[in-house]
Design an enzyme around this catalytic site. Structure first.
Site, PDB file in Angstrom:
ATOM      1  N   LYS A 153       0.849  -1.205   0.000  1.00  0.00           N
ATOM      2  CA  LYS A 153       0.000   0.000   0.000  1.00  0.00           C
ATOM      3  C   LYS A 153       0.879   1.247   0.000  1.00  0.00           C
ATOM      4  O   LYS A 153       1.664   1.468   0.920  1.00  0.00           O
ATOM      5  CB  LYS A 153      -0.912  -0.001   1.229  1.00  0.00           C
ATOM      6  CG  LYS A 153      -1.754   1.264   1.393  1.00  0.00           C
ATOM      7  CD  LYS A 153      -2.537   1.232   2.708  1.00  0.00           C
ATOM      8  CE  LYS A 153      -3.184   2.569   3.019  1.00  0.00           C
ATOM      9  NZ  LYS A 153      -3.852   2.579   4.343  1.00  0.00           N
ATOM     10  N   LYS A 169     -10.127  13.204   8.124  1.00  0.00           N
ATOM     11  CA  LYS A 169      -9.642  12.824   9.441  1.00  0.00           C
ATOM     12  C   LYS A 169      -9.518  14.053  10.328  1.00  0.00           C
ATOM     13  O   LYS A 169      -9.181  15.136   9.847  1.00  0.00           O
ATOM     14  CB  LYS A 169      -8.239  12.192   9.344  1.00  0.00           C
ATOM     15  CG  LYS A 169      -8.140  10.855   8.654  1.00  0.00           C
ATOM     16  CD  LYS A 169      -6.682  10.416   8.594  1.00  0.00           C
ATOM     17  CE  LYS A 169      -6.508   9.094   7.881  1.00  0.00           C
ATOM     18  NZ  LYS A 169      -6.974   7.964   8.696  1.00  0.00           N
ATOM     19  N   ARG A 194      -7.661  -0.238   1.043  1.00  0.00           N
ATOM     20  CA  ARG A 194      -8.125  -1.507   0.481  1.00  0.00           C
ATOM     21  C   ARG A 194      -8.578  -1.347  -0.974  1.00  0.00           C
ATOM     22  O   ARG A 194      -8.552  -2.304  -1.749  1.00  0.00           O
ATOM     23  CB  ARG A 194      -9.239  -2.092   1.345  1.00  0.00           C
ATOM     24  CG  ARG A 194     -10.523  -1.299   1.374  1.00  0.00           C
ATOM     25  CD  ARG A 194     -11.360  -1.622   2.600  1.00  0.00           C
ATOM     26  NE  ARG A 194     -10.734  -1.093   3.807  1.00  0.00           N
ATOM     27  CZ  ARG A 194     -11.241  -1.284   5.041  1.00  0.00           C
ATOM     28  NH1 ARG A 194     -12.351  -1.974   5.209  1.00  0.00           N
ATOM     29  NH2 ARG A 194     -10.614  -0.771   6.084  1.00  0.00           N
ATOM     30  N   GLU A 242      -9.564   3.895   2.083  1.00  0.00           N
ATOM     31  CA  GLU A 242      -9.101   3.933   0.693  1.00  0.00           C
ATOM     32  C   GLU A 242      -7.989   2.940   0.403  1.00  0.00           C
ATOM     33  O   GLU A 242      -7.775   2.549  -0.743  1.00  0.00           O
ATOM     34  CB  GLU A 242      -8.620   5.346   0.344  1.00  0.00           C
ATOM     35  CG  GLU A 242      -7.192   5.689   0.729  1.00  0.00           C
ATOM     36  CD  GLU A 242      -6.895   5.599   2.224  1.00  0.00           C
ATOM     37  OE1 GLU A 242      -5.752   5.259   2.575  1.00  0.00           O
ATOM     38  OE2 GLU A 242      -7.802   5.867   3.037  1.00  0.00           O
ATOM     39  N   ASP A 296      -2.666  10.454   3.727  1.00  0.00           N
ATOM     40  CA  ASP A 296      -4.094  10.153   3.783  1.00  0.00           C
ATOM     41  C   ASP A 296      -4.813  11.205   4.611  1.00  0.00           C
ATOM     42  O   ASP A 296      -4.740  11.207   5.838  1.00  0.00           O
ATOM     43  CB  ASP A 296      -4.312   8.768   4.385  1.00  0.00           C
ATOM     44  CG  ASP A 296      -5.784   8.392   4.429  1.00  0.00           C
ATOM     45  OD1 ASP A 296      -6.578   9.025   3.709  1.00  0.00           O
ATOM     46  OD2 ASP A 296      -6.122   7.458   5.175  1.00  0.00           O
ATOM     47  N   ASP A 340       1.440   6.213   5.935  1.00  0.00           N
ATOM     48  CA  ASP A 340       0.427   5.367   5.318  1.00  0.00           C
ATOM     49  C   ASP A 340       0.942   4.683   4.064  1.00  0.00           C
ATOM     50  O   ASP A 340       0.218   3.929   3.429  1.00  0.00           O
ATOM     51  CB  ASP A 340      -0.841   6.171   5.019  1.00  0.00           C
ATOM     52  CG  ASP A 340      -2.099   5.329   5.146  1.00  0.00           C
ATOM     53  OD1 ASP A 340      -2.028   4.278   5.814  1.00  0.00           O
ATOM     54  OD2 ASP A 340      -3.133   5.709   4.580  1.00  0.00           O
ATOM     55  N   ASP A 357     -12.230   7.267   3.872  1.00  0.00           N
ATOM     56  CA  ASP A 357     -11.002   7.052   4.646  1.00  0.00           C
ATOM     57  C   ASP A 357     -10.600   5.579   4.657  1.00  0.00           C
ATOM     58  O   ASP A 357      -9.555   5.238   5.197  1.00  0.00           O
ATOM     59  CB  ASP A 357     -11.195   7.564   6.071  1.00  0.00           C
ATOM     60  CG  ASP A 357      -9.887   7.699   6.824  1.00  0.00           C
ATOM     61  OD1 ASP A 357      -8.826   7.764   6.159  1.00  0.00           O
ATOM     62  OD2 ASP A 357      -9.905   7.745   8.065  1.00  0.00           O
TER      63      ASP A 357
END
Length: 459
Positions: free
Chosen positions: A227, A239, A313, A311, A232, A250, A309
């Site tokens: 990933k 967030k 996956r 995202e 993010d 992230d 949020d």
């Protein structure tokens, strides 16, 4: 630069590692003056203990570090805990440890020299270490270099580590090892059927992309998927500030698979390696994807977005679908995917899910030997209904708050139908400094996977 072992030298200072339950016997075998000196220094061989035995001229005759009680498991890298306190010099480890414990000691000595000094001059490591007899120095140096690469990438703020910079890091690694690296950029993602990667990254001025690195021509095929969400914001489900503060990490999954790829290539394992990194920034503007949107995926499955949020996956789904099309012998994904995993096991363990019986059997033991702890979590089929909304094939963020890490793993499993699959839901960060592990970015699970691959893939 990552530390390497120093060449053996007759001037190297003996570094003697002692268990606390045998320290009295150790002291009894020393000359009286030396034993009295160490007792006066209060050396009882607890973890983190360090004492230096001087020569008459004031130079160092030997150094002692504590291992704690035999069989202790509360602290990893016990030798490094004491060695960090040593005066400057070159040291040769002398220890009763053998096998995995000796490897851990040597690994910790090198990892303790890590410094992130891109923005602020950091004090250089004062100590150098000779490889102890009985360890594979090249293997340990490869693991250290891979871990240091992962740490550097994660520690770099998003201002200097966006999708473009992550691509450059992959290209540089590929060039160093003679690997090939191609990239699909921007609207080409749509043309080549990676709609989820494009959707997540399209609101950022930093172009989304899929990085694809390949290496090796013989042996079993291994595909690593990391990933690469370089920052993010949470998207339109923004967030709060406190939750956004660490989001430079992230892309920790991407950083970890690149570190693992370095280990594999540096050690020239006989396998065919592919590394896929969907690299995006989840930002906010008028083109951002919305809660309630239904998205298409490369696999043909539709996904209802119930939280922008969730995202990670989404971008992994398209990359995993591509990986599965080649039907390699093994697919492994690594991602800083869910807060639920941290609630379940904390920041020190790497939870993993697998459909591969060999991986499930081998990985925990390999992790123990590599001082890289993991914990198997279940692909619990009874929770499949939680990721199935009414108007699409899949839900990216099931309501209710239960089993968040498991439902995310089940979501990803839908995109790997042809290949044994293992998924790591890692944290990628040390919140508190520990021996050989400073506060900051951390590769997690890579050494465990490296040690498991020979048996899992039949190398």
């Amino acid at each position: 630069m990552p530390l390497t072992f120093s060449a053996p030298t007759p001037d190297a200072i003996p570094l003697i590692a002692v268990h606390s339950d045998t320290v009295d016997a150790t002291l009894a075998n020393l000359p009286n003056a030396a034993a009295d000196w160490l007792r006066t220094m209060g050396f009882k061989a607890g973890i983190g203990a360090c004492a230096v035995l001087p020569n008459p001229d004031g130079s160092i005759k030997a150094a002692y570090v504590g291992l704690g009680e035999k069989g202790q498991k509360r602290v990893r890298f016990a030798v490094a805990a004491g060695a960090a306190k040593l005066p400057a010099g070159t040291y040769a480890l002398d220890t009763v440890q053998t096998g995995a414990a000796l490897d851990e000691a040597a690994l910790g000595l090198l990892l303790s020299g890590y410094r992130f000094d891109r923005y602020k001059a950091a004090a250089a490591a004062k100590q150098a270490f000779v490889a102890p007899p009985g360890v594979d120095a090249a293997r340990i140096e490869a693991m250290v270099a891979g871990e240091c690469l992962s740490r550097d990438l994660i520690n770099t703020p998003a201002s200097d580590m966006g999708p473009d910079e992550l691509e450059k890091a992959a290209q540089s690694l590929a060039q160093a090892h003679g690997a090939a690296c191609s990239v699909i950029l921007g609207d080409d993602l749509l043309e080549q059927n990676f709609p989820l990667i494009h959707t997540v990254g399209r609101a950022s001025p930093r172009t989304p992309r899929l990085i694809d690195m390949t290496w090796g021509n013989t042996g079993p095929a291994l595909t690593l998927v990391g990933k690469g969400v370089c920052f993010d914001t949470g998207g339109l489900n923004l967030k709060p500030g406190a939750s956004m503060g660490l989001m430079k990490k992230d892309m920790g999954g991407a950083a970890t698979v690149l570190g693992l790829a370095h280990m594999i290539m540096a050690l020239k394992l006989d396998l065919r390696l592919r590394v896929l990194i969907p690299a995006v920034e989840n930002s906010v503007d008028g083109s951002a994807f919305r809660p309630g949107d239904v998205l298409n995926s490369r696999k043909g499955l539709t996904v209802e977005v119930n939280n922008t949020d969730a995202e990670g996956r989404l971008v992994l789904a398209d990359a995993l679908a591509l990986a599965d099309e080649d039907k390699p012998d093994c697919i492994i994904s690594m991602a800083t995917l869910t807060g639920a995993a941290r609630v379940a096991v904390g920041p020190d363990l790497s939870p993993f899910y697998t459909t591969d019986d060999a991986m499930a059997r081998v990985l925990p033991q390999a992790a123990s030997e590599m001082a890289d702890p993991v914990w198997q979590m279940p692909f619990h089929d009874a929770y499949e209904s939680m990721i199935e909304p009414q108007i699409a094939d899949l839900d990216n963020a099931p309501s209710g708050g239960f089993a968040g890490s498991i439902t995310a793993a089940l979501f990803l499993r839908r995109f790997v139908t042809e290949t044994p699959y293992t998924h790591f839901d890692i944290y990628g960060w040390n919140p508190v400094a520990a021996p050989a592990r400073p506060k900051g970015g951390a590769g997690m699970g890579a050494r465990a996977v490296l040690a498991a691959l020979p048996e899992v893939l039949g190398l």
